[in-house]
Design an enzyme around this catalytic site. Structure first.
Site, PDB file in Angstrom:
ATOM      1  N   ASP A  62      18.270  27.771 -27.631  1.00  0.00           N
ATOM      2  CA  ASP A  62      16.931  27.641 -27.049  1.00  0.00           C
ATOM      3  C   ASP A  62      16.988  27.146 -25.608  1.00  0.00           C
ATOM      4  O   ASP A  62      15.988  27.218 -24.887  1.00  0.00           O
ATOM      5  CB  ASP A  62      16.073  26.655 -27.864  1.00  0.00           C
ATOM      6  CG  ASP A  62      15.737  27.199 -29.247  1.00  0.00           C
ATOM      7  OD1 ASP A  62      15.742  28.423 -29.400  1.00  0.00           O
ATOM      8  OD2 ASP A  62      15.476  26.391 -30.152  1.00  0.00           O
ATOM      9  N   CYS A 118       0.841  -1.194   0.000  1.00  0.00           N
ATOM     10  CA  CYS A 118       0.000   0.000   0.000  1.00  0.00           C
ATOM     11  C   CYS A 118       0.877   1.246   0.000  1.00  0.00           C
ATOM     12  O   CYS A 118       2.101   1.165   0.074  1.00  0.00           O
ATOM     13  CB  CYS A 118      -0.936   0.024   1.207  1.00  0.00           C
ATOM     14  SG  CYS A 118      -0.066   0.130   2.777  1.00  0.00           S
ATOM     15  N   ASP A 170      14.587  23.724 -30.443  1.00  0.00           N
ATOM     16  CA  ASP A 170      15.495  22.604 -30.696  1.00  0.00           C
ATOM     17  C   ASP A 170      16.965  22.996 -30.753  1.00  0.00           C
ATOM     18  O   ASP A 170      17.827  22.143 -30.936  1.00  0.00           O
ATOM     19  CB  ASP A 170      15.127  21.908 -32.014  1.00  0.00           C
ATOM     20  CG  ASP A 170      15.511  22.742 -33.233  1.00  0.00           C
ATOM     21  OD1 ASP A 170      15.617  23.975 -33.101  1.00  0.00           O
ATOM     22  OD2 ASP A 170      15.702  22.163 -34.311  1.00  0.00           O
ATOM     23  N   CYS A 218       3.275   1.769   2.886  1.00  0.00           N
ATOM     24  CA  CYS A 218       4.514   0.979   2.779  1.00  0.00           C
ATOM     25  C   CYS A 218       5.574   1.789   2.033  1.00  0.00           C
ATOM     26  O   CYS A 218       6.729   1.879   2.461  1.00  0.00           O
ATOM     27  CB  CYS A 218       4.275  -0.317   2.009  1.00  0.00           C
ATOM     28  SG  CYS A 218       3.118  -1.463   2.770  1.00  0.00           S
ATOM     29  N   ASP A 269       9.671  28.392 -31.224  1.00  0.00           N
ATOM     30  CA  ASP A 269      10.806  28.950 -31.940  1.00  0.00           C
ATOM     31  C   ASP A 269      10.590  28.610 -33.413  1.00  0.00           C
ATOM     32  O   ASP A 269      10.286  27.466 -33.754  1.00  0.00           O
ATOM     33  CB  ASP A 269      12.109  28.335 -31.429  1.00  0.00           C
ATOM     34  CG  ASP A 269      13.304  28.877 -32.175  1.00  0.00           C
ATOM     35  OD1 ASP A 269      13.465  30.107 -32.193  1.00  0.00           O
ATOM     36  OD2 ASP A 269      14.066  28.073 -32.737  1.00  0.00           O
TER      37      ASP A 269
END
Length: 732
Positions: free
Chosen positions: A629, A16, A625, A19, A419
């Site tokens: 950036d 659970c 990318d 735990c 971008d």
């Protein structure tokens, strides 16, 4: 200097949320542990620690001392999820078969000849079979309870053990005193809970199946070519720079580069897109992708855990073991939940016996119902199962979500900044015009030759386009000297001893009647060229839009998310491209190091959006990318890095896309939103279930067996709701 490491531990014996929380606390108490996250659903712990202060064995020992087991990788197969499911099923079947007589006795009167110690043979049979159930399949609960009691703690095992033992011990006393026994409650509750545990294990197995499927994508053997001879070897024995032969229809064994042949390759396992990619000599290929047509020879560049597939598996695995901030509330409740329930159960017993003046058996049965129905399993798996399914589905679609925290951030995103170059456009600009000024003695051909020579040392996409055009025209390039790049402006260098400048109109201010504005209004980038500070002409470059860009913007608007385009291009070019896509908000002429500032400005002064309440801060996602950036990706609330870009951008991103398709960026945000909505639904159900069920059990309206069934069904509901994410696909 600290030596920080991150390790994954397989933890056995958790039943659970409390735990998992108990193990987290045990690990975090250790000096040198920076962070620990224990996932009940995946049975794993991710620990970040300083190796100079605490050793790996100490981490493992902390979990063992806490009453749980750490499974080593070499023994993982014997403790695999499949193995656990089989054990749970076997335990349930044994408990159900042995408990069947007691259960049937609730509805039918059975009698066997004879009696012993004034107890009928039938009652002896039921008592013996129930005892086997209690201390056979049910022993796992009692062992768990004892481990917790020794440490003055309590968990789900405590509730089940105390509840069933109370019913069992009372029934033992009752049967020898001529009263009604409740062996049926003890054995049936254990059988039902074991059934629930089996169904939960099966369901969570489906939730975590993404990792298993990814692992199965890899190949076990490769065909290595040495001195013209082919030899099939185990994949573990293949080394970097080995040459592999891959025939049509076969999977590419490892990451590499094509050195011979051409083909089309199905990269859908990486990108989520089914359209095959044409590959020729010099192109990169990736392990587990499928070679569809021609036979190719591949030079291996990456092996083992350095391959793209291994990196994806690692990223998804780490993401599935992180927690969303919303889970903290559930963890806090789980930490105190079991002790509170024990108090409520004891209170129920005392109130029914001494206030309501009920019989001892009624008081005990109501107490047992409270104990059984309140197990906080649903609370513990509400968040991790949704994260496991969401991140797994993302991986199948070419979207890598790094953790639960980013799912929660995505829920609030109201603005997405793209971008332009390489995201909305293909990032592969082409030269469209070369125009020398009338007064210049330089021809268009010579102009391009000078510009390309100057740009030959630059890595900028525009520079590459100019150099590419010059090479296509078979022009002879000259080595530039004293090369100096001015970020966001242009470059200055010497060619044949003459000073040459190439750059924007902000860098070279003289225009001399060139059609700069006309070209820029057509969405073209204009690069001016001067020699010895005298303008000689311009080169116009156009970057074509990705075919999916317009649809991506349309979907965002349908979802009430504001699209914004940011670019270093001049305003005329930027507005032209934005108008083609239907983007109203454009930020142009931005220097690379100012992109993060623009993102911050949008966060502080966001455009209007139905998703944001008046006066609140904007929640901005940034899609990019390139190296420049990375600061903007980090500044944004949600950084979406295109995986075809540079590694630094991927590192900075919170979500990584394995393809440049801009629709994937939209899909990533919507998948994250969908996953977080599912988390909230799961948590609501878990809280609602316990808040409603516990009072009903306390006032005697729930039989313990119905309580056990309800508890199991609540877990299955939560997992089932999470599994719905597996069908998610953006409506394109």
């Amino acid at each position: 200097m600290s030596d920080t490491k991150k390790v994954k531990l397989n933890v056995s014996g958790m039943h659970c949320a409390s735990c998992a929380l108990s193990n987290e606390k045990a690990l975090r108490k250790l000096k040198g542990v920076n962070n620990a996250a224990v996932n009940y659903a995946s049975s794993q712990a991710i620990v970040e620690y300083d190796e100079s202060q605490v050793k790996l064995n100490t981490l493992k020992e902390a979990i063992r001392k806490n009453g749980y087991e750490v499974i080593e990788e070499k023994d993982k197969e014997d403790h695999s999820h499949h193995h656990k499911v089989k054990n749970d099923l076997r335990n349930f079947v044994v408990a159900a078969l042995l408990g069947l007589p007691a259960f049937l006795a609730m509805f039918f009167h059975f009698k066997l000849p004879g009696e012993y110690l004034s107890v009928s043979t039938w009652e002896w049979l039921v008592m013996v079979l129930t005892t086997i159930v209690m201390f056979g399949p049910g022993m796992q609960f009692h062992k768990g309870m004892i481990k917790q009691v020794i440490k003055f703690k309590a968990n789900m095992d405590t509730l089940v053990s105390v509840g069933t033992l109370a019913a069992y011990i009372y029934s033992m006393w009752a049967v020898f005193n001529g009263m009604i026994a409740y062996f049926d409650s003890a054995s049936t509750i254990i059988a039902i809970i074991l059934l629930g545990r089996y169904m939960e294990a099966r369901s969570t197995g489906k939730a975590s199946s993404a990792i298993e499927k990814l692992m199965q994508l890899g190949v076990r053997k490769a065909r290595v070519v040495t001195n013209g001879k082919e030899e099939e070897v185990e994949i573990a024995h293949v080394k970097v720079n080995d040459i592999l032969l891959v025939k049509p229809g076969e999977k590419i064994p490892l990451d590499g580069v094509i050195i011979e042949g051409s083909t089309t390759i199905d990269e859908s396992m990486l990108t989520g897109e089914s359209v095959p990619i044409d590959k020729v000599k010099g192109d990169d290929v990736f392990g587990a992708t499928v070679n569809q047509q021609g036979a190719i020879k591949v030079k291996v560049t990456k092996t083992g855990d350095k391959t793209i597939l291994s990196q994806i598996i690692k990223m998804v695995e780490m993401a599935q073991n992180t927690k969303a901030p919303v889970q903290r509330m559930a963890d806090q409740i789980s930490g105190i939940f079991v002790p509170i329930i024990l108090v409520i159960a004891l209170g129920t017993l005392l109130v029914w016996k001494f206030v309501m003046d009920a019989t001892l058996e009624t008081s005990i049965i109501n107490m047992v119902a409270v104990l059984i129905i309140s197990c906080p399993c649903a609370l513990g798996i509400a968040t991790p199962t949704a994260i496991m399914v969401g991140t797994g589905r993302g991986a199948q679609r070419g979207i890598l979500i790094k953790g639960g925290e980013f799912l929660e951030r995505a829920k609030r995103v109201d603005t997405i900044v793209f971008d332009k170059t390489g995201t909305l456009t293909k990032g592969e600009p082409e030269v469209t015009e070369v125009i020398s000024i009338k007064q210049s003695v330089v021809s268009n051909k010579q102009l391009l030759e000078i510009a390309a020579s100057a740009e030959s040392k630059s890595e900028h996409p525009i520079a590459k386009a100019i150099v590419k055009k010059a090479k296509e025209d078979n022009l002879k390039l000259t080595e530039p000297r004293d090369f100096q790049s001015i970020t966001g402006m242009g470059l200055e260098t010497k060619i044949d001893g003459k000073n040459v400048k190439v750059g924007s109109s902000k860098f070279i201010t003289e225009t001399n009647g060139l059609p700069i504005e006309e070209l820029e209004s057509q969405g073209k980038t204009v690069v001016l060229v001067s020699v010895e500070n005298k303008l000689i002409g311009l080169v116009a470059i156009a970057d074509t839009l990705r075919p999916e860009s317009k649809r991506a913007i349309e979907i965002l608007k349908e979802k009430n998310i504001e699209p914004v385009m940011i670019t270093g291009d001049n305003k005329l070019t930027a507005k032209y491209i934005a108008s083609q896509l239907g983007i109203e908000k454009v930020i142009a002429e931005v220097l690379p190091n100012d992109k993060a500032k623009e993102v911050k400005r949008l966060q502080e002064n966001p455009p209007s959006s139905p998703l944001r309440k008046g006066g609140t801060r904007g929640v901005v996602a940034f899609v990019g990318d390139g190296i420049n950036d990375a600061p903007a990706l980090a500044q944004s609330d949600l950084g979406v890095a295109v995986g075809t870009g540079t590694e630094i951008a991927i590192e900075a991103g919170n979500i990584v896309l394995m393809t440049g398709n801009p629709i994937k960026a939209v899909e990533a945000v919507m998948l994250a939103k969908k996953t977080f909505v599912t988390i909230k639904q799961n948590l609501f159900w878990a809280f609602f279930y316990n808040v409603t069920a516990i009072p009903l059990a306390a006032v005697g309206l729930l039989n313990p067996m119905i309580a056990a069934a309800a508890m199991g069904l609540s877990d299955i509901f939560v997992v089932g709701n999470s599994l719905r994410i597996r069908k998610f696909k953006l409506d394109e």
